[in-house]
Structures are given as C-alpha cells and as structure tokens.
Design a protein around this motif. Sequence first.
Motif, PDB file in Angstrom:
ATOM      1  N   CYS A   1      -4.412   1.570   2.018  1.00  0.00           N
ATOM      2  CA  CYS A   1      -3.709   0.677   2.948  1.00  0.00           C
ATOM      3  C   CYS A   1      -4.196   0.785   4.389  1.00  0.00           C
ATOM      4  O   CYS A   1      -3.535   0.265   5.296  1.00  0.00           O
ATOM      5  CB  CYS A   1      -2.208   0.968   2.909  1.00  0.00           C
ATOM      6  SG  CYS A   1      -1.467   0.907   1.281  1.00  0.00           S
ATOM      7  N   LYS A   2      -5.296   1.454   4.642  1.00  0.00           N
ATOM      8  CA  LYS A   2      -5.707   1.670   6.027  1.00  0.00           C
ATOM      9  C   LYS A   2      -6.174   0.384   6.704  1.00  0.00           C
ATOM     10  O   LYS A   2      -6.044   0.239   7.923  1.00  0.00           O
ATOM     11  CB  LYS A   2      -6.821   2.719   6.086  1.00  0.00           C
ATOM     12  CG  LYS A   2      -8.101   2.319   5.359  1.00  0.00           C
ATOM     13  CD  LYS A   2      -9.148   3.418   5.479  1.00  0.00           C
ATOM     14  CE  LYS A   2     -10.428   3.031   4.743  1.00  0.00           C
ATOM     15  NZ  LYS A   2     -11.454   4.092   4.875  1.00  0.00           N
ATOM     16  N   GLN A  18      -2.698  -2.038   7.312  1.00  0.00           N
ATOM     17  CA  GLN A  18      -1.636  -1.517   8.179  1.00  0.00           C
ATOM     18  C   GLN A  18      -2.165  -0.859   9.452  1.00  0.00           C
ATOM     19  O   GLN A  18      -1.416  -0.191  10.157  1.00  0.00           O
ATOM     20  CB  GLN A  18      -0.805  -0.495   7.393  1.00  0.00           C
ATOM     21  CG  GLN A  18      -0.209  -1.017   6.121  1.00  0.00           C
ATOM     22  CD  GLN A  18       0.815  -2.116   6.368  1.00  0.00           C
ATOM     23  OE1 GLN A  18       1.482  -2.140   7.395  1.00  0.00           O
ATOM     24  NE2 GLN A  18       0.937  -3.042   5.429  1.00  0.00           N
ATOM     25  N   ARG A  19      -3.423  -1.032   9.760  1.00  0.00           N
ATOM     26  CA  ARG A  19      -4.005  -0.342  10.904  1.00  0.00           C
ATOM     27  C   ARG A  19      -3.368  -0.723  12.240  1.00  0.00           C
ATOM     28  O   ARG A  19      -3.170   0.140  13.097  1.00  0.00           O
ATOM     29  CB  ARG A  19      -5.512  -0.590  10.936  1.00  0.00           C
ATOM     30  CG  ARG A  19      -6.255   0.170  12.018  1.00  0.00           C
ATOM     31  CD  ARG A  19      -7.749  -0.041  11.878  1.00  0.00           C
ATOM     32  NE  ARG A  19      -8.231   0.486  10.612  1.00  0.00           N
ATOM     33  CZ  ARG A  19      -9.493   0.354  10.189  1.00  0.00           C
ATOM     34  NH1 ARG A  19     -10.367  -0.325  10.919  1.00  0.00           N
ATOM     35  NH2 ARG A  19      -9.864   0.879   9.051  1.00  0.00           N
ATOM     36  N   VAL A  76       1.114   7.915  10.723  1.00  0.00           N
ATOM     37  CA  VAL A  76       0.635   8.373   9.415  1.00  0.00           C
ATOM     38  C   VAL A  76      -0.778   8.949   9.543  1.00  0.00           C
ATOM     39  O   VAL A  76      -1.110   9.974   8.922  1.00  0.00           O
ATOM     40  CB  VAL A  76       0.679   7.215   8.405  1.00  0.00           C
ATOM     41  CG1 VAL A  76       0.064   7.623   7.077  1.00  0.00           C
ATOM     42  CG2 VAL A  76       2.114   6.751   8.188  1.00  0.00           C
ATOM     43  N   THR A  81       6.397   2.075   2.718  1.00  0.00           N
ATOM     44  CA  THR A  81       7.056   2.972   3.654  1.00  0.00           C
ATOM     45  C   THR A  81       7.920   4.032   2.956  1.00  0.00           C
ATOM     46  O   THR A  81       8.007   5.164   3.431  1.00  0.00           O
ATOM     47  CB  THR A  81       7.934   2.165   4.627  1.00  0.00           C
ATOM     48  OG1 THR A  81       8.837   1.348   3.869  1.00  0.00           O
ATOM     49  CG2 THR A  81       7.086   1.282   5.510  1.00  0.00           C
ATOM     50  N   TYR A  87      -3.453   6.443   2.184  1.00  0.00           N
ATOM     51  CA  TYR A  87      -4.206   6.106   3.395  1.00  0.00           C
ATOM     52  C   TYR A  87      -5.468   5.302   3.048  1.00  0.00           C
ATOM     53  O   TYR A  87      -5.798   4.320   3.725  1.00  0.00           O
ATOM     54  CB  TYR A  87      -4.580   7.394   4.130  1.00  0.00           C
ATOM     55  CG  TYR A  87      -5.530   7.181   5.281  1.00  0.00           C
ATOM     56  CD1 TYR A  87      -5.067   6.731   6.510  1.00  0.00           C
ATOM     57  CD2 TYR A  87      -6.889   7.439   5.142  1.00  0.00           C
ATOM     58  CE1 TYR A  87      -5.941   6.524   7.565  1.00  0.00           C
ATOM     59  CE2 TYR A  87      -7.766   7.241   6.186  1.00  0.00           C
ATOM     60  CZ  TYR A  87      -7.290   6.787   7.400  1.00  0.00           C
ATOM     61  OH  TYR A  87      -8.157   6.584   8.437  1.00  0.00           O
ATOM     62  N   TRP A 131       1.814   3.206  11.372  1.00  0.00           N
ATOM     63  CA  TRP A 131       0.607   3.657  10.666  1.00  0.00           C
ATOM     64  C   TRP A 131      -0.187   4.653  11.502  1.00  0.00           C
ATOM     65  O   TRP A 131      -0.864   5.525  10.974  1.00  0.00           O
ATOM     66  CB  TRP A 131      -0.255   2.470  10.289  1.00  0.00           C
ATOM     67  CG  TRP A 131      -1.404   2.835   9.413  1.00  0.00           C
ATOM     68  CD1 TRP A 131      -2.717   2.929   9.761  1.00  0.00           C
ATOM     69  CD2 TRP A 131      -1.344   3.184   8.019  1.00  0.00           C
ATOM     70  NE1 TRP A 131      -3.478   3.312   8.692  1.00  0.00           N
ATOM     71  CE2 TRP A 131      -2.659   3.464   7.606  1.00  0.00           C
ATOM     72  CE3 TRP A 131      -0.305   3.278   7.093  1.00  0.00           C
ATOM     73  CZ2 TRP A 131      -2.957   3.836   6.312  1.00  0.00           C
ATOM     74  CZ3 TRP A 131      -0.601   3.643   5.799  1.00  0.00           C
ATOM     75  CH2 TRP A 131      -1.917   3.912   5.421  1.00  0.00           C
TER      76      TRP A 131
END
Length: 341
Positions: free
Chosen positions: A61-62, A65-66, A74, A168, A58, A71
């Motif tokens: 990649c936050k 991929q926000r 997630v 993923t 998290y 996401w």
Amino acid sequence: MSRRIRLPLLEQKPKSNLGLVVCQTIDIELKALRKSSRQASQTFTPLANELQLLERIYYKCKNAQRPTLAWRKVVELRRVGDRAKEANLPADINCLRMSFYDATVIPPPGSKPFKNAWSHAPSVKYLVAVIRRIFLVEQLFTKFLEVCHVTYSALAMYTSNHGFLSLTVPLMAAAARLRYLANEFIYSCTATSSSVLRILEILELGASEKYHLVERPSVPTHQLEATIGVQATLANEGLDLGTKVARTETTTILPPRTPCIESARPVVLEDDAEEERSGLTVQNTPARGVATRRPLVLSIEDSSSLSAISVLSKETLPVKTAKKLKPKKSKRNEIDDIFGF
C-alpha cells in the motif's frame, strides 16, 4: 545511536582470585540475567513476526497511501522497528553471560553453553561498555514505544473518517501489539542494567560514579513519559486527539411536577377573595401536566362569608350503553312457501 557498537577486548579474571562475597553476588545476578535473557528471547520472535507483517502491508500500500499523514507515521514505525530488531537485545544479554565463562574453551556443537558453572569474571572496562550499550538499546525501545503510540493515535483519527478500514484496522492492531512488545523489552533492559551495575559495584567500589553511570528504576515509567511526549509531538504537528473541541454537556430540564391534591374545599387566596367580594365567579383552571376530567365551576352565594363556597356539580363522563341486537330470522325455504308457514 550507531548501528554497530564495538565492545573492547574481553579481559577475564579467574573465579579463584575473587572473594567469597563477590562470588555470591555474581551467582545471584547471573540467575537474574538468565531470567532477563529468556524474557527477551520470548519477546523477540513475536517482534520479528509483527515487523514482517508490517513490511508486507507497507510494500502493498505504499504507492496508494503515500500522501496521507497517517501513512507517514506508519513509515516511521517501520523504520524504528527495523532498528529495534537490528539491536538484537537477546544476543547482547547472552554475550554478557558468556563473558563469565572461559573464552579459550570452545563448547562442542550441539551442547548447551550455560550448562556448566561460571569460572571467570570480565573486566570492569568490558562491563562498562556493555551497560552503556544496554542503556542505548533502552533509549531506542523507549523511542519505539512513543512512535507506536503516535502511529496508533494517527490511525485512530484516520479511521474516524471511515476511510480504508480494511487497511487501518490491521495497522492499528500491529501498532498496539508492537507497543506491548516494546514495553516488554524495556523491562528486560532495566533488569539487565540493574544486574550489571550491582556486579560493577562489587568488583570496583564506586564504579557507577566513576564512569558516570546512572541506575535505572526497578519499575520503569517510560509508558507515562512516552504518553507526555506523544501529546507534545501531536501538538507540534498540528494533530488533535479531541482535546481542542469544546464539548458542552447537554442537560434536559423537566417541568416541575405539581402534586395532585384532593380536598373538599379549594384554597382561596387573597386576590381571589377580593374578586369574590365583588361578586365575580372563580374558575379553577387545571395545572399543566395534571390530568383532570372537567374544570370545576365554583359559585359564591354569600359574598360576606368565605365559608359558603360549595361545589355545585361534577359532570361525569357519559356511559356507553350496549345496543340491542335484533333477532335474526331464519331463511324461508321452498316448503314454507308451499304450505304458507
């Protein structure tokens, strides 16, 4: 559910003031609580490791991929997972087990707290507060189980587009592992609440009806309920797991196989007989899919009788004959030219 639930002050009764049947029941249920405590402790460490791995993914990649919908699932999984970790179910079960020992005696450091036999019994008010907290923790893990399933389904649809497989696939593995751990915690909560309810009933008859406590089933059906809740959640959020797509079954229709009948006399129908009487020639055309060499030509010599049909000729395939090889002459050399051979 609030993060901190304060339990009432512990009030205890000595074991000598309890009856023999009460002591035997408490002995049996304390053994069951020990088993539940070990199971919860063994599951808590993998839960912390999986949540730590999820936190690293998290944090990395936050930002990229926000905006994606998967996401968001997630993020919800991370939030509910932290709440489940803060609940600390093994500590609650151990605190419940410690209430059956003398609270005034402090065990020395390094010694096992549950080595000796139990000597006291907690009050009914304290046990009611404990079991209500166990019920809330069970509801939290049921919600966690549902969020894991929703997250896995959203990531599976996101993976079908071949986008960010390196991200993923680890997230799907973490969601599946957390879903298994959540189910294990639900079993521990169910076993703990059942044991506490039996102790309540033996200490005070009719305590479950008096305090509005409902016993959970021995084998929980949260997995089936969570699956039904997942389908409703996905339908409300506009997600499709493939149930809306009409899939037609394709069947291959093969042509009917015509049997190859070998007979001396061909079968003549009524229409063919009328043509024969008029002096016409009938040709037997081969059926489609039947391998034949040449069509058979039938002639009618006597139009008055149908039994005069005969096969005139059958042409056979030409047979290739081998060519005669000419003998090779040996080359003449200079000696042959001199002597005239």
